[in-house]
Motif scaffolding. Structure first.
Motif, PDB file in Angstrom:
ATOM      1  N   UNK A   1       0.895  -1.185   0.230  1.00 55.29           N
ATOM      2  CA  UNK A   1       0.132   0.039   0.030  1.00 55.29           C
ATOM      3  C   UNK A   1       0.816   1.309  -0.020  1.00 55.29           C
ATOM      4  N   UNK A   2       0.732   2.188  -0.900  1.00 63.90           N
ATOM      5  CA  UNK A   2       1.571   3.192  -0.841  1.00 63.90           C
ATOM      6  C   UNK A   2       0.906   4.356  -0.002  1.00 63.90           C
ATOM      7  N   UNK A   3       1.957   4.962   0.698  1.00 62.49           N
ATOM      8  CA  UNK A   3       1.205   6.191   1.733  1.00 62.49           C
ATOM      9  C   UNK A   3       2.131   7.511   1.328  1.00 62.49           C
ATOM     10  N   UNK A   4       1.569   8.486   1.130  1.00 67.95           N
ATOM     11  CA  UNK A   4       2.077   9.795   1.084  1.00 67.95           C
ATOM     12  C   UNK A   4       2.249  10.498   2.205  1.00 67.95           C
ATOM     13  N   UNK A   5       3.440  10.922   2.343  1.00 67.29           N
ATOM     14  CA  UNK A   5       3.717  12.038   3.520  1.00 67.29           C
ATOM     15  C   UNK A   5       3.891  13.529   2.887  1.00 67.29           C
ATOM     16  N   UNK A   6       3.204  14.320   3.183  1.00 68.89           N
ATOM     17  CA  UNK A   6       3.198  15.425   2.731  1.00 68.89           C
ATOM     18  C   UNK A   6       3.585  16.552   3.881  1.00 68.89           C
ATOM     19  N   UNK A   7       4.520  17.164   3.746  1.00 70.31           N
ATOM     20  CA  UNK A   7       5.084  18.503   4.547  1.00 70.31           C
ATOM     21  C   UNK A   7       4.428  19.597   4.037  1.00 70.31           C
TER      22      UNK A   7
ATOM     23  N   UNK B   1      -2.063  14.766   8.952  1.00 68.95           N
ATOM     24  CA  UNK B   1      -2.154  14.280  10.212  1.00 68.95           C
ATOM     25  C   UNK B   1      -2.929  12.810   9.883  1.00 68.95           C
ATOM     26  N   UNK B   2      -3.712  12.716   8.809  1.00 65.70           N
ATOM     27  CA  UNK B   2      -4.404  11.802   8.740  1.00 65.70           C
ATOM     28  C   UNK B   2      -3.743  10.715   7.497  1.00 65.70           C
ATOM     29  N   UNK B   3      -3.677   9.493   7.295  1.00 66.00           N
ATOM     30  CA  UNK B   3      -3.120   8.694   6.184  1.00 66.00           C
ATOM     31  C   UNK B   3      -3.779   9.127   5.063  1.00 66.00           C
ATOM     32  N   UNK B   4      -2.581   9.301   4.051  1.00 63.07           N
ATOM     33  CA  UNK B   4      -2.949   9.615   2.673  1.00 63.07           C
ATOM     34  C   UNK B   4      -2.694   8.484   1.831  1.00 63.07           C
ATOM     35  N   UNK B   5      -3.686   7.827   1.196  1.00 63.27           N
ATOM     36  CA  UNK B   5      -3.610   6.808   0.389  1.00 63.27           C
ATOM     37  C   UNK B   5      -4.438   6.717  -0.577  1.00 63.27           C
ATOM     38  N   UNK B   6      -4.403   6.026  -1.775  1.00 63.01           N
ATOM     39  CA  UNK B   6      -5.125   5.804  -2.664  1.00 63.01           C
ATOM     40  C   UNK B   6      -5.921   4.617  -2.777  1.00 63.01           C
ATOM     41  N   UNK B   7      -7.107   4.597  -3.081  1.00 66.53           N
ATOM     42  CA  UNK B   7      -7.897   3.163  -3.023  1.00 66.53           C
ATOM     43  C   UNK B   7      -7.161   2.233  -4.050  1.00 66.53           C
ATOM     44  N   UNK B   8      -6.462   2.615  -4.887  1.00 66.22           N
ATOM     45  CA  UNK B   8      -5.967   1.523  -5.903  1.00 66.22           C
ATOM     46  C   UNK B   8      -4.805   1.123  -5.404  1.00 66.22           C
ATOM     47  N   UNK B   9      -4.388   1.482  -4.243  1.00 68.87           N
ATOM     48  CA  UNK B   9      -3.149   1.210  -3.423  1.00 68.87           C
ATOM     49  C   UNK B   9      -1.701   1.790  -4.058  1.00 68.87           C
TER      50      UNK B   9
END
Lengths: 177, 89
Positions: A61-67, A125-133
């Motif tokens: 699962x890809x997670x995006x970390x945005x600063x 603050x909240x997990x940022x991911x796409x439904x297509x993973x």
């Protein structure tokens, strides 16, 4: 009106009519205040990390970390009928399946006028991911700071305080942070 | 005894008094709603508005609900009773 109870009945009935009119006037008075504050929003860095999906051990699962940095002076939104503000940072992008997504990645509740000058640097603050993973092949996303004015009496109003000047592309996935 | 309690709890006032109560209640309540809105808007404070309304309501309950003598200044004048027994004789 001849007895105490009929006087109570009459006075309280007229009192409730007056209160309804007063509340309606207060609710309508919020439309007089048309402040539209604008701030700045900048994405300082964005990383996409592949991690294990929590429920499925073999799935990635890809997670995006945005600063990001956000500065905005929202004090003009506080008037006599403002209870609190709800601020939220939204990522807007159309994923590769062509579905438009609005993802809330950060939020804050501002209860007092003194706290309405926003100067925040941090990450989502909240997990940022796409439904297509995966964010692979997703077009660049634009980010916006939106607010929701919650009144004591009346209607909720929405607005946008800041927006990234140009869309920010998702970087290639990395396996470790 | 029971008629005394009934009188206390009923709190009767005369017709002129009823008219006066109606006039005071309507003018004070609508007036304080308008004044409360204007003052609250000027000071940008909802607490002032509702404080004015609460104060007006409290004052009105003290002034209007008990049968004060000023609401009983025009008692109904009844015709003198006719003594029917004396006529028959």
């Amino acid at each position: 009106m001849h007895s105490i109870f009929s006087r109570i009945n009459n006075v309280s009935a007229f009192l409730s009519s007056c209160m309804m009119a007063l509340l309606a006037a207060i609710a309508l008075s919020s439309f007089v205040f048309t402040a539209d504050p604008h701030g700045d929003l900048a994405i300082s860095s964005i990383k996409v990390v592949s991690s294990n999906a929590r429920r499925y051990p073999n799935k990635k699962q890809d997670l995006a970390f945005v600063h990001f940095n956000v500065t905005a002076d929202l004090t003009p939104l506080f008037h006599w009928n403002t209870k609190q503000l709800f601020l939220y940072l939204e990522a807007e992008y159309t994923n590769k399946q062509g579905v438009k997504n609005d993802v809330v990645i950060w939020d804050r509740i501002v209860r007092r006028k003194e706290d309405a000058v926003i100067n925040f640097a941090g990450k989502n603050k909240y997990m940022f991911r796409d439904i297509s993973s995966t964010f692979k092949n997703s077009p660049p996303a634009s980010y916006s700071l939106k607010y929701n004015v919650m009144p004591y009496v009346g209607l909720l109003t929405y607005g946008e305080a800041a927006r990234t000047t140009e869309a920010v592309a998702f970087p290639p996935t990395q396996s470790r942070l | 005894m029971s008629s005394f309690i009934q009188e206390i709890t009923e709190g009767k006032i005369d017709f002129e008094g009823q008219h006066l109560v109606d006039l005071i209640a309507k003018s004070v309540l609508s007036g304080s709603a308008v004044v409360g809105f204007l003052v609250g808007f000027a000071l940008q404070d909802l607490r002032v508005t509702f404080g004015i309304m609460a104060l007006a309501t409290l004052t009105l309950t003290m002034v209007l609900l008990p049968p004060w003598p000023m609401f009983n200044r025009h008692p109904v004048k009844w015709l003198p009773s006719v003594d029917t027994k004396a006529k028959a004789e």
